[in-house]
Design a protein around this motif. Sequence first.
Motif, PDB file in Angstrom:
ATOM      1  N   MET A   1       0.852  -1.188   0.000  1.00 16.18           N
ATOM      2  CA  MET A   1       0.000   0.000   0.000  1.00 16.18           C
ATOM      3  C   MET A   1       0.892   1.245   0.000  1.00 16.18           C
ATOM      4  SD  MET A   1      -2.835   1.205   2.805  1.00 16.18           S
ATOM      5  CE  MET A   1      -3.496  -0.455   2.912  1.00 16.18           C
ATOM      6  N   GLN A   2       0.649   2.150  -0.915  1.00 27.41           N
ATOM      7  CA  GLN A   2       1.467   3.353  -1.034  1.00 27.41           C
ATOM      8  C   GLN A   2       0.692   4.581  -0.562  1.00 27.41           C
ATOM      9  OE1 GLN A   2       2.952   3.686  -5.027  1.00 27.41           O
ATOM     10  NE2 GLN A   2       3.659   1.561  -5.102  1.00 27.41           N
ATOM     11  N   PHE A   9      -7.292   7.544  -3.476  1.00 25.42           N
ATOM     12  CA  PHE A   9      -8.526   6.929  -2.991  1.00 25.42           C
ATOM     13  C   PHE A   9      -9.416   7.966  -2.305  1.00 25.42           C
ATOM     14  CE2 PHE A   9     -10.470   5.268   0.951  1.00 25.42           C
ATOM     15  CZ  PHE A   9     -11.531   4.593   0.375  1.00 25.42           C
ATOM     16  N   VAL A  10      -8.850   8.782  -1.417  1.00 26.99           N
ATOM     17  CA  VAL A  10      -9.640   9.797  -0.712  1.00 26.99           C
ATOM     18  C   VAL A  10     -10.186  10.817  -1.703  1.00 26.99           C
ATOM     19  CG1 VAL A  10      -9.531  11.678   0.969  1.00 26.99           C
ATOM     20  CG2 VAL A  10      -8.469   9.472   1.486  1.00 26.99           C
ATOM     21  N   ALA A  11      -9.397  11.183  -2.702  1.00 30.94           N
ATOM     22  CA  ALA A  11      -9.863  12.154  -3.696  1.00 30.94           C
ATOM     23  C   ALA A  11     -11.075  11.634  -4.459  1.00 30.94           C
ATOM     24  CB  ALA A  11      -8.740  12.495  -4.668  1.00 30.94           C
ATOM     25  N   VAL A  12     -11.021  10.368  -4.859  1.00 31.30           N
ATOM     26  CA  VAL A  12     -12.164   9.787  -5.587  1.00 31.30           C
ATOM     27  C   VAL A  12     -13.364   9.655  -4.653  1.00 31.30           C
ATOM     28  CG1 VAL A  12     -13.016   7.753  -6.830  1.00 31.30           C
ATOM     29  CG2 VAL A  12     -10.672   8.565  -7.214  1.00 31.30           C
ATOM     30  N   ALA A  13     -13.128   9.234  -3.411  1.00 30.99           N
ATOM     31  CA  ALA A  13     -14.229   9.068  -2.458  1.00 30.99           C
ATOM     32  C   ALA A  13     -14.937  10.392  -2.210  1.00 30.99           C
ATOM     33  CB  ALA A  13     -13.704   8.489  -1.145  1.00 30.99           C
ATOM     34  N   GLU A  14     -14.199  11.488  -2.198  1.00 29.53           N
ATOM     35  CA  GLU A  14     -14.805  12.789  -1.918  1.00 29.53           C
ATOM     36  C   GLU A  14     -15.414  13.410  -3.162  1.00 29.53           C
ATOM     37  OE1 GLU A  14     -11.653  14.978  -0.053  1.00 29.53           O
ATOM     38  OE2 GLU A  14     -11.989  14.031   1.917  1.00 29.53           O
ATOM     39  N   ALA A  15     -14.783  13.210  -4.329  1.00 30.57           N
ATOM     40  CA  ALA A  15     -15.307  13.801  -5.562  1.00 30.57           C
ATOM     41  C   ALA A  15     -16.402  12.944  -6.186  1.00 30.57           C
ATOM     42  CB  ALA A  15     -14.167  13.993  -6.567  1.00 30.57           C
ATOM     43  N   PRO A  30      -6.087   8.219 -16.284  1.00 28.04           N
ATOM     44  CA  PRO A  30      -5.704   6.790 -16.393  1.00 28.04           C
ATOM     45  C   PRO A  30      -4.716   6.369 -15.304  1.00 28.04           C
ATOM     46  CG  PRO A  30      -5.719   7.809 -18.568  1.00 28.04           C
ATOM     47  CD  PRO A  30      -5.874   8.921 -17.575  1.00 28.04           C
ATOM     48  N   SER A  31      -3.772   7.253 -14.967  1.00 24.67           N
ATOM     49  CA  SER A  31      -2.799   6.919 -13.915  1.00 24.67           C
ATOM     50  C   SER A  31      -3.499   6.757 -12.571  1.00 24.67           C
ATOM     51  CB  SER A  31      -1.738   8.015 -13.810  1.00 24.67           C
ATOM     52  OG  SER A  31      -0.987   8.102 -14.992  1.00 24.67           O
ATOM     53  N   LEU A  32      -4.451   7.652 -12.286  1.00 30.26           N
ATOM     54  CA  LEU A  32      -5.205   7.544 -11.041  1.00 30.26           C
ATOM     55  C   LEU A  32      -5.981   6.239 -10.987  1.00 30.26           C
ATOM     56  CD1 LEU A  32      -7.070  10.219  -9.081  1.00 30.26           C
ATOM     57  CD2 LEU A  32      -8.410   8.286  -9.919  1.00 30.26           C
ATOM     58  N   SER A  33      -6.646   5.891 -12.080  1.00 30.94           N
ATOM     59  CA  SER A  33      -7.435   4.648 -12.115  1.00 30.94           C
ATOM     60  C   SER A  33      -6.544   3.431 -11.892  1.00 30.94           C
ATOM     61  CB  SER A  33      -8.165   4.537 -13.446  1.00 30.94           C
ATOM     62  OG  SER A  33      -9.113   5.583 -13.585  1.00 30.94           O
ATOM     63  N   GLN A  34      -5.335   3.437 -12.487  1.00 29.41           N
ATOM     64  CA  GLN A  34      -4.416   2.313 -12.320  1.00 29.41           C
ATOM     65  C   GLN A  34      -3.985   2.168 -10.862  1.00 29.41           C
ATOM     66  OE1 GLN A  34      -1.204   3.000 -15.062  1.00 29.41           O
ATOM     67  NE2 GLN A  34      -2.503   2.757 -16.879  1.00 29.41           N
ATOM     68  N   GLN A  35      -3.729   3.288 -10.204  1.00 25.46           N
ATOM     69  CA  GLN A  35      -3.305   3.231  -8.811  1.00 25.46           C
ATOM     70  C   GLN A  35      -4.432   2.745  -7.899  1.00 25.46           C
ATOM     71  OE1 GLN A  35      -0.270   3.628  -7.450  1.00 25.46           O
ATOM     72  NE2 GLN A  35       0.495   3.795  -9.554  1.00 25.46           N
ATOM     73  N   ILE A  36      -5.666   3.153  -8.199  1.00 28.27           N
ATOM     74  CA  ILE A  36      -6.807   2.678  -7.404  1.00 28.27           C
ATOM     75  C   ILE A  36      -6.953   1.163  -7.568  1.00 28.27           C
ATOM     76  CG2 ILE A  36      -9.314   2.735  -7.150  1.00 28.27           C
ATOM     77  CD1 ILE A  36      -7.968   5.177  -5.967  1.00 28.27           C
ATOM     78  N   LYS A  37      -6.821   0.658  -8.808  1.00 25.66           N
ATOM     79  CA  LYS A  37      -6.920  -0.778  -9.046  1.00 25.66           C
ATOM     80  C   LYS A  37      -5.797  -1.525  -8.341  1.00 25.66           C
ATOM     81  CE  LYS A  37      -9.303  -0.414 -13.508  1.00 25.66           C
ATOM     82  NZ  LYS A  37      -9.179  -0.583 -14.979  1.00 25.66           N
ATOM     83  N   ALA A  38      -4.585  -0.948  -8.331  1.00 26.58           N
ATOM     84  CA  ALA A  38      -3.463  -1.580  -7.627  1.00 26.58           C
ATOM     85  C   ALA A  38      -3.734  -1.634  -6.126  1.00 26.58           C
ATOM     86  CB  ALA A  38      -2.169  -0.809  -7.909  1.00 26.58           C
ATOM     87  N   LEU A  39      -4.344  -0.591  -5.585  1.00 27.75           N
ATOM     88  CA  LEU A  39      -4.684  -0.586  -4.155  1.00 27.75           C
ATOM     89  C   LEU A  39      -5.736  -1.651  -3.865  1.00 27.75           C
ATOM     90  CD1 LEU A  39      -4.506   0.708  -1.334  1.00 27.75           C
ATOM     91  CD2 LEU A  39      -6.209   2.384  -2.095  1.00 27.75           C
ATOM     92  N   GLU A  40      -6.722  -1.796  -4.742  1.00 31.77           N
ATOM     93  CA  GLU A  40      -7.761  -2.816  -4.535  1.00 31.77           C
ATOM     94  C   GLU A  40      -7.160  -4.220  -4.582  1.00 31.77           C
ATOM     95  OE1 GLU A  40     -11.820  -0.680  -6.182  1.00 31.77           O
ATOM     96  OE2 GLU A  40     -10.398  -1.473  -7.665  1.00 31.77           O
ATOM     97  N   PHE A  48     -14.765   0.693  -4.749  1.00 34.61           N
ATOM     98  CA  PHE A  48     -15.824   1.503  -5.347  1.00 34.61           C
ATOM     99  C   PHE A  48     -16.757   0.621  -6.159  1.00 34.61           C
ATOM    100  CE2 PHE A  48     -12.173   4.410  -4.969  1.00 34.61           C
ATOM    101  CZ  PHE A  48     -12.743   5.448  -4.245  1.00 34.61           C
ATOM    102  N   LEU A  49     -18.011   1.004  -6.148  1.00 34.61           N
ATOM    103  CA  LEU A  49     -18.982   0.460  -7.082  1.00 34.61           C
ATOM    104  C   LEU A  49     -19.038   1.410  -8.263  1.00 34.61           C
ATOM    105  CD1 LEU A  49     -21.840  -0.574  -4.619  1.00 34.61           C
ATOM    106  CD2 LEU A  49     -20.242  -2.105  -5.811  1.00 34.61           C
ATOM    107  N   ARG A  50     -18.671   0.914  -9.426  1.00 38.40           N
ATOM    108  CA  ARG A  50     -18.564   1.767 -10.604  1.00 38.40           C
ATOM    109  C   ARG A  50     -19.768   1.550 -11.507  1.00 38.40           C
ATOM    110  NH1 ARG A  50     -13.750  -0.278  -8.970  1.00 38.40           N
ATOM    111  NH2 ARG A  50     -11.874   1.048  -8.985  1.00 38.40           N
ATOM    112  N   ALA A  51     -20.574   2.563 -11.622  1.00 36.66           N
ATOM    113  CA  ALA A  51     -21.683   2.545 -12.569  1.00 36.66           C
ATOM    114  C   ALA A  51     -21.585   3.815 -13.388  1.00 36.66           C
ATOM    115  CB  ALA A  51     -23.027   2.469 -11.843  1.00 36.66           C
ATOM    116  N   ARG A  52     -22.133   3.800 -14.595  1.00 37.67           N
ATOM    117  CA  ARG A  52     -22.017   4.953 -15.466  1.00 37.67           C
ATOM    118  C   ARG A  52     -22.545   6.211 -14.761  1.00 37.67           C
ATOM    119  NH1 ARG A  52     -21.193   5.352 -20.813  1.00 37.67           N
ATOM    120  NH2 ARG A  52     -21.445   3.092 -21.043  1.00 37.67           N
TER     121      ARG A  52
END
Length: 294
Positions: A1-2, A9-15, A30-40, A48-52
């Motif tokens: 975990m970095q 993660f906190v930025a996405v959770a708040e935004a 894309p870089s942010l999404s890759q890091q979130i997936k690496a954390l998961e 996150f639950l990702r829906a359109r």
Amino acid sequence: MQFQQLQYFVAVAEARHFTRAAELVHVAQPSLSQQIKALERELGADLFLRARGNITLTDAGEALLPLARRILADADTARHEVQELVQLRRGRVRLGATPSLCTGLLPDVLRAFHDRYPGIQLLVEEGGSHDLVRQLARGALDLALVVLPLPTPSPALTTVELLREDLVVVSSPEAPRPGGGRRTVRVADLEGERLVMFRHGYDLRELTVAACRSAGFEPDFAVEGGEMDAVLGFVRAGLGVAVVPRMVAARSGRGLRVTPLARPGLHRTIALAHRSDVAPPRAARELQRMLLER
């Protein structure tokens, strides 16, 4: 975990939006999404639950969010504490003071501060309270020692009263005693005395002239326009008498006779001022503490 992954993660959770979160943390989406997936993957759970058009936290995300916020806050606190320690090893303090305070109050305090923090550079600017307030307002000083009340009260400044100081009359030991030789003199006794007067804009000049006028007379100047050292030198030479702070008179050594003013006397109130909208640097706050506790 970095650490960076937790920030993202906190930025996405708040935004609640990956693109907006990426803009907040100044990284490509894309870089942010890759890091979130690496954390998961690291945690073994979706966050996150990702829906359109709709991003929500999973139960795992809800559990992680307060912990991540705490970790980030602790990191900010650690960074702040280390930076403050560094500021006390090297840096500078820009201090403004009236010339009389540079002569009377500051030497002992600045010596103690320098002994404790030898890596801090002390920059002292002499001037009248009006000039010092103006320099504080434009950010040229961190702290200033000023005389209250201020010429122009400013809500942009915070002032803390430091001390109330007596004023005394100094004269040459070779000259007749002011006030007919009494142990104390009244302001009214200065009528008929030749005064050595400070330059225009000097707080002590304005205070002395106002006191003389309140006593019913206009002061008679033997010489005017000097700073503190010049005024004391002219008094030693017998050109006249001057009204100065007690601390200055006590530090001025031989060649001066000191006569207290009779009650109620004359006093001035010294305050420490700084801008209200900007916290002084750590080193300046430490000098402020030492001045208040002196």
